[in-house]
Design an enzyme around this catalytic site. Structure first.
Site, PDB file in Angstrom:
ATOM      1  N   LYS A 111       0.933  -1.139  -0.050  1.00  8.57           N
ATOM      2  CA  LYS A 111       0.127   0.062  -0.075  1.00  8.57           C
ATOM      3  C   LYS A 111       0.884   1.154   0.162  1.00  8.57           C
ATOM      4  O   LYS A 111       1.817   1.227   0.803  1.00  8.57           O
ATOM      5  CB  LYS A 111      -1.076  -0.066   1.304  1.00  8.57           C
ATOM      6  CG  LYS A 111      -1.623   1.042   1.352  1.00  8.57           C
ATOM      7  CD  LYS A 111      -2.996   1.153   2.391  1.00  8.57           C
ATOM      8  CE  LYS A 111      -2.405   1.663   3.467  1.00  8.57           C
ATOM      9  NZ  LYS A 111      -2.015   2.969   3.748  1.00  8.57           N
ATOM     10  N   ASP A 132      -3.323   4.392  -1.736  1.00 12.44           N
ATOM     11  CA  ASP A 132      -4.277   4.628  -0.750  1.00 12.44           C
ATOM     12  C   ASP A 132      -4.290   6.521  -0.594  1.00 12.44           C
ATOM     13  O   ASP A 132      -3.684   7.069   0.303  1.00 12.44           O
ATOM     14  CB  ASP A 132      -3.887   4.382   0.633  1.00 12.44           C
ATOM     15  CG  ASP A 132      -4.902   4.485   1.874  1.00 12.44           C
ATOM     16  OD1 ASP A 132      -5.869   4.820   1.503  1.00 12.44           O
ATOM     17  OD2 ASP A 132      -4.316   4.403   3.201  1.00 12.44           O
ATOM     18  N   LYS A 178      -7.130   8.191  -0.450  1.00 11.49           N
ATOM     19  CA  LYS A 178      -8.354   8.793   0.362  1.00 11.49           C
ATOM     20  C   LYS A 178      -8.766  10.109  -0.413  1.00 11.49           C
ATOM     21  O   LYS A 178      -9.016  10.817   0.231  1.00 11.49           O
ATOM     22  CB  LYS A 178      -8.099   8.767   1.624  1.00 11.49           C
ATOM     23  CG  LYS A 178      -7.678   7.717   2.504  1.00 11.49           C
ATOM     24  CD  LYS A 178      -7.457   7.824   3.827  1.00 11.49           C
ATOM     25  CE  LYS A 178      -7.346   6.712   4.707  1.00 11.49           C
ATOM     26  NZ  LYS A 178      -5.763   6.323   4.324  1.00 11.49           N
ATOM     27  N   ASP A 233     -13.315  15.035  -2.448  1.00  7.58           N
ATOM     28  CA  ASP A 233     -13.527  16.448  -2.947  1.00  7.58           C
ATOM     29  C   ASP A 233     -14.939  16.457  -3.868  1.00  7.58           C
ATOM     30  O   ASP A 233     -15.840  15.318  -3.374  1.00  7.58           O
ATOM     31  CB  ASP A 233     -12.501  16.692  -3.902  1.00  7.58           C
ATOM     32  CG  ASP A 233     -12.039  17.889  -4.021  1.00  7.58           C
ATOM     33  OD1 ASP A 233     -12.993  18.978  -4.168  1.00  7.58           O
ATOM     34  OD2 ASP A 233     -10.914  18.561  -3.897  1.00  7.58           O
ATOM     35  N   THR A 253      -9.689   4.283  11.105  1.00 13.53           N
ATOM     36  CA  THR A 253      -9.440   3.559  12.408  1.00 13.53           C
ATOM     37  C   THR A 253      -8.817   4.428  13.524  1.00 13.53           C
ATOM     38  O   THR A 253      -8.797   3.609  14.746  1.00 13.53           O
ATOM     39  CB  THR A 253      -8.458   2.246  12.025  1.00 13.53           C
ATOM     40  OG1 THR A 253      -7.418   2.745  11.304  1.00 13.53           O
ATOM     41  CG2 THR A 253      -9.310   1.400  11.190  1.00 13.53           C
ATOM     42  N   ARG A 285       3.312  -0.221  10.722  1.00 14.25           N
ATOM     43  CA  ARG A 285       4.268  -0.071  11.692  1.00 14.25           C
ATOM     44  C   ARG A 285       4.864  -1.453  12.486  1.00 14.25           C
ATOM     45  O   ARG A 285       6.083  -1.650  12.651  1.00 14.25           O
ATOM     46  CB  ARG A 285       4.009   0.866  12.743  1.00 14.25           C
ATOM     47  CG  ARG A 285       4.234   2.271  12.073  1.00 14.25           C
ATOM     48  CD  ARG A 285       3.416   3.383  12.609  1.00 14.25           C
ATOM     49  NE  ARG A 285       2.073   3.445  12.655  1.00 14.25           N
ATOM     50  CZ  ARG A 285       1.265   4.063  13.350  1.00 14.25           C
ATOM     51  NH1 ARG A 285       1.717   5.223  13.775  1.00 14.25           N
ATOM     52  NH2 ARG A 285       0.030   4.012  13.055  1.00 14.25           N
TER      53      ARG A 285
HETATM   54  O1  C5P Z   1       1.134   1.631  10.709  1.00 15.80           O
HETATM   55  P1  C5P Z   1      -0.229   1.046  10.818  1.00 15.80           P
HETATM   56  O2  C5P Z   1      -0.338  -0.360  10.635  1.00 15.80           O
HETATM   57  O3  C5P Z   1      -1.094   1.671  11.738  1.00 15.80           O
HETATM   58  O4  C5P Z   1      -0.681   1.733   9.209  1.00 15.80           O
HETATM   59  C1  C5P Z   1      -2.140   1.559   8.794  1.00 15.80           C
HETATM   60  C2  C5P Z   1      -2.088   2.306   7.743  1.00 15.80           C
HETATM   61  O5  C5P Z   1      -3.651   2.274   7.162  1.00 15.80           O
HETATM   62  C3  C5P Z   1      -1.814   3.455   7.382  1.00 15.80           C
HETATM   63  O6  C5P Z   1      -0.952   3.559   6.134  1.00 15.80           O
HETATM   64  C4  C5P Z   1      -3.052   4.192   7.461  1.00 15.80           C
HETATM   65  O7  C5P Z   1      -2.751   5.488   6.408  1.00 15.80           O
HETATM   66  C5  C5P Z   1      -3.928   3.489   6.719  1.00 15.80           C
HETATM   67  N1  C5P Z   1      -5.489   3.418   7.044  1.00 15.80           N
HETATM   68  C6  C5P Z   1      -5.810   3.233   8.548  1.00 15.80           C
HETATM   69  N2  C5P Z   1      -7.122   3.360   8.727  1.00 15.80           N
HETATM   70  C7  C5P Z   1      -8.041   3.875   7.735  1.00 15.80           C
HETATM   71  C8  C5P Z   1      -7.498   3.816   6.507  1.00 15.80           C
HETATM   72  C9  C5P Z   1      -6.247   3.571   6.199  1.00 15.80           C
HETATM   73  O8  C5P Z   1      -4.941   3.198   9.225  1.00 15.80           O
HETATM   74  N3  C5P Z   1      -9.251   3.737   8.066  1.00 15.80           N
END
Ligand code: C5P
Length: 233
Positions: free
Chosen positions: A36, A63, A65, A68, A122, A213
Site C-alpha cells: 500500500k 491509498d 483517500k 472532494d 481506524t 508499523r
Molecule cells: O502503521 P499502521 O499499521 O497503523 O498503518 C495503517 C495504514 O493504514 C496507514 O497507512 C493508514 O494511512 C492506513 N489506514 C488506516 N485507517 C483507515 C484507512 C487507512 O490506518 N481507516
C-alpha cells in the site's frame, strides 16, 4: 468464521525515505504480494514511485483517500489512468454522487482498478466521532457509509476489523472488506484506536488486512511477515 475466503496481507509502506522503502520491499519479495502506497510516499515520490513498486512485481493499493467534489475526484481518477494500480481509496463521506462519479471515471479509464471507500478512520473513536457532530454509533455510521458507497458503484470498503461482523452481514458477499488497525499481540497500538489481531480479523472475514508499523518497525520484518501470514492462513 471466514471459511470460504482467503485473507491477504498488504504492507502499508509508510517509510521516511525511498531507499528504506525499496530496501524493505526487496527483502520481503518472497512472502509478500501487496504493497500500500499512502499519502506519505505518494506526496514525496509521486507516480514514478508507484511504477517502481509495480515493476518489482507487487500489486499496488494506492491509498489516496480522495475526498472532494465529484468532478474533481473523477478527474483525479482519470489522471491516474497511466498507472496499473489495483486498489484505490476514496472517502465514502464524500457522498453518493462523489462515489458514482468515481466509479464512472474508473469504468472509463481504468476498468481493472477496484475502488474502495473509507468509512470511519481506524484512528477515530466514539468520542472523536461525536466531536464531529455525528451522534450515531461508530458501527451504524460505518454500515451506513458502506451501504451508500457500495450502492454507488464502489467495489468495497475500508474499515476497522471491529466492524467486520456487521459489514459481512450487511454487504453483498462480492464486496471487498479491507481492514487496517491490525496489531499482532506483541506490537504497539500507536494512535490506532479500533484494533484487532491479524488472526481474529482473518477469522471474521477480512479480504485484506493492512499492516504498517508492526512490520516496518520490527527488528526482523521478514520474520514478522511470515508470522502474520501463518496466523491468517
Ligand atoms: O502503521 P499502521 O499499521 O497503523 O498503518 C495503517 C495504514 O493504514 C496507514 O497507512 C493508514 O494511512 C492506513 N489506514 C488506516 N485507517 C483507515 C484507512 C487507512 O490506518 N481507516
Amino acid at each position: 468464521m471466514n471459511q470460504s475466503k482467503e485473507t491477504e496481507l498488504i504492507l502499508a509502506l509508510d517509510c521516511e525515505d525511498k531507499s528504506k522503502a525499496i530496501e524493505i520491499i526487496s527483502s520481503l519479495k518472497q512472502d509478500l504480494k501487496w504493497v500500500k502506497i499512502g499519502l506519505q510516499m505518494f506526496t514525496a515520490y509521486g507516480k514514478d514511485f508507484v511504477k517502481e513498486i509495480k515493476s518489482n512485481g507487487y500489486n499496488v493499493f494506492l491509498d489516496l483517500k480522495l475526498h472532494d467534489i465529484p468532478n474533481t475526484v473523477a478527474k483525479a481518477i482519470d489522471s491516474l489512468s497511466d498507472l496499473s494500480i489495483d486498489l484505490l481509496t476514496i472517502h465514502a463521506s464524500g457522498g453518493a454522487e462523489m462515489c458514482e462519479y468515481a466509479a464512472r471515471a474508473r469504468n472509463e479509464t481504468n476498468p481493472n482498478l477496484r475502488l474502495l471507500a473509507v468509512t470511519v478512520l481506524t484512528s477515530i473513536n466514539q468520542a472523536q466521532l461525536n466531536q464531529l457532530n455525528i451522534k450515531e454509533s461508530i458501527q451504524k455510521q460505518v454500515v451506513d457509509l458502506a451501504k451508500l458507497s457500495t450502492q454507488s458503484g464502489v467495489d468495497g470498503v475500508v474499515s476497522s476489523p471491529l466492524e467486520l461482523g456487521i459489514l459481512r452481514s450487511s454487504l453483498d458477499s462480492s464486496k471487498l472488506i479491507v481492514t487496517p488497525g491490525i496489531r499482532p499481540l506483541d506490537s504497539e497500538q500507536n494512535e490506532q484506536k479500533r484494533v484487532m489481531t491479524p488472526e481474529e480479523a482473518s477469522e471474521k472475514g477480512a479480504d485484506f488486512i493492512v499492516v504498517g508499523r508492526p512490520i516496518l518497525n520490527s527488528p526482523e520484518p521478514t520474520k514478522t511477515v511470515k508470522q502474520i501470514l501463518q496466523s491468517i492462513s
